[in-house]
Enzyme design. Structure first.
Site, PDB file in Angstrom:
ATOM      1  N   ARG A 107      83.773  38.975  -1.956  1.00 43.13           N
ATOM      2  CA  ARG A 107      83.255  38.126  -3.033  1.00 43.13           C
ATOM      3  C   ARG A 107      83.479  38.906  -4.323  1.00 43.13           C
ATOM      4  O   ARG A 107      82.883  39.974  -4.533  1.00 43.13           O
ATOM      5  CB  ARG A 107      81.771  37.856  -2.806  1.00 43.13           C
ATOM      6  N   HIS A 125      86.001  28.730  -4.429  1.00 45.36           N
ATOM      7  CA  HIS A 125      84.883  29.026  -3.518  1.00 45.36           C
ATOM      8  C   HIS A 125      85.158  28.251  -2.227  1.00 45.36           C
ATOM      9  O   HIS A 125      84.448  27.298  -1.873  1.00 45.36           O
ATOM     10  CB  HIS A 125      83.570  28.587  -4.158  1.00 45.36           C
ATOM     11  N   GLN A 177      82.462  27.580   0.570  1.00 47.06           N
ATOM     12  CA  GLN A 177      81.495  26.556   0.183  1.00 47.06           C
ATOM     13  C   GLN A 177      82.061  25.162   0.453  1.00 47.06           C
ATOM     14  O   GLN A 177      81.354  24.269   0.947  1.00 47.06           O
ATOM     15  CB  GLN A 177      81.148  26.695  -1.301  1.00 47.06           C
ATOM     16  N   ASP A 181      76.518  21.735 -10.000  1.00 51.56           N
ATOM     17  CA  ASP A 181      76.385  23.191  -9.908  1.00 51.56           C
ATOM     18  C   ASP A 181      75.650  23.651 -11.161  1.00 51.56           C
ATOM     19  O   ASP A 181      75.447  22.870 -12.112  1.00 51.56           O
ATOM     20  CB  ASP A 181      77.781  23.824  -9.812  1.00 51.56           C
ATOM     21  N   CYS A 205      75.498  23.425  -4.487  1.00 46.38           N
ATOM     22  CA  CYS A 205      75.873  24.640  -3.761  1.00 46.38           C
ATOM     23  C   CYS A 205      74.812  25.722  -3.860  1.00 46.38           C
ATOM     24  O   CYS A 205      74.877  26.710  -3.113  1.00 46.38           O
ATOM     25  CB  CYS A 205      77.222  25.153  -4.258  1.00 46.38           C
ATOM     26  N   ARG A 261      76.899  26.531   5.792  1.00 43.13           N
ATOM     27  CA  ARG A 261      77.685  27.735   5.486  1.00 43.13           C
ATOM     28  C   ARG A 261      77.792  28.608   6.743  1.00 43.13           C
ATOM     29  O   ARG A 261      78.828  29.206   7.009  1.00 43.13           O
ATOM     30  CB  ARG A 261      77.017  28.537   4.357  1.00 43.13           C
TER      31      ARG A 261
END
Length: 309
Positions: free
Chosen positions: A104, A131, A134, A222, A262, A290
């Site tokens: 990440r 991402h 996700q 988001d 998310c 996830r």
């Protein structure tokens, strides 16, 4: 598939198989009590975090542990990477110890540089551009709700950021109708929009949040201020205020529409509490997924299987 750096690393069939495997893993964990600890027994997965994380870190750690592997979570400051060792050298060394690297980080070219030097699979657990993990959980959640993905309409309202990019690409692969409603100056990358269209999706980009949400099956947003944007708080709050997902905006969606986010969420900013915590919200299922999608992904990369177990 050697690495997973972008949703576009998948083709349509591989995406469907990953989601099928994630569904089976979810059912096995929730209902059947199937033990998967033999699936990655003896395998070590390094989880390298150059950015803070809650869901990504915990879900990957739990995923590896429940598959019988050994998760090793590290920040860049715990490695010589934090003192200037190159990504290539770090990748070469980690490849001698571990069976996969989950990273990440910031720029997309950092994860690509790491993958180019690694002898083991590398997973993009978030960059400023994409991402993709996700997006896999997003699609599993949407498919569970509607039974299929093709033709489902998703309205993403807010910043045309990494989450929007991966949702566009995943939606394109799945044959979905993805609409992005964003303020001026915060549009998704035009190259990603075009790539999503070539993958097969119906894509629309607009600065009108009402047009984006009109009749949509899914409404998604988001945060307005992401990591590293702390110096833009006032500017972003002013720009995004008309794009808040509140009861009035959500009412423009389809009658059985669901809401996704998310996370982390800021109630009263990008979404109101009555929407986030309301009956149409599926954000906790989305967060749980996830875990299941990342298990399926690791099995596909490491065990050369589909995780059906």
């Amino acid at each position: 598939m050697r690495h997973f750096l972008s949703v576009a690393d998948l083709d349509r069939d591989r995406l469907a198989r990953l989601l099928d495997a994630a569904d089976r893993l979810r059912s096995n964990r929730r209902d059947a009590g199937v033990d998967h600890r033999g699936d990655l027994a003896g395998r070590t997965v390094v989880l390298l975090f150059e950015k803070p994380s809650t869901r990504t870190r915990v879900s990957f750690q739990v995923a590896v542990a429940e598959l019988g592997g050994h998760p090793l979570a590290l920040s860049s400051q715990e490695l010589q990477l934090g003192r200037g060792e190159t990504l290539a050298d770090t990748a070469a060394v980690l490849s001698r110890y571990a069976h996969a690297i989950v990273v990440r980080t910031f720029a997309q070219d950092r994860v690509e540089e790491l993958a180019a030097a690694a002898a083991v699979p590398v997973v993009n657990a978030l960059t400023d551009h994409e991402h993709p993990c996700q997006a896999l959980a997003d699609l599993q959640t949407i498919r569970a709700e509607f039974g299929s993905l093709r033709g489902v309409s998703v309205a993403y309202v807010g910043d045309g950021n990494n989450v929007a990019h991966s949702l566009l690409l995943a939606g394109g692969l799945a044959g979905m109708d993805v609409r992005v409603g964003h303020p001026a100056g915060y549009a998704p990358d035009p190259g990603v929009v075009e790539q999503a269209r070539t993958l097969g999706g119906a894509v629309a980009v607009t600065d009108d949040p009402l047009a984006a949400v009109d009749g949509a099956d899914v409404v998604y947003t988001d945060v307005w201020v992401s990591m590293g944007q702390g110096d833009q708080v006032d500017q972003r709050r002013a720009a995004f205020a008309p794009y808040q997902v509140n009861a009035d905006l959500f009412a423009k969606a389809a009658p059985r529409a669901v809401f996704l986010h998310c996370l982390p969420a800021h109630r009263g900013e990008e979404v109101t509490g009555e929407v986030l915590d309301g009956p149409a919200s599926r954000v906790w299922d989305q967060a749980e997924n996830r875990l299941h999608t990342q298990k399926a992904l690791l099995l596909a990369l490491l065990a050369d299987g589909d995780g059906s177990g």
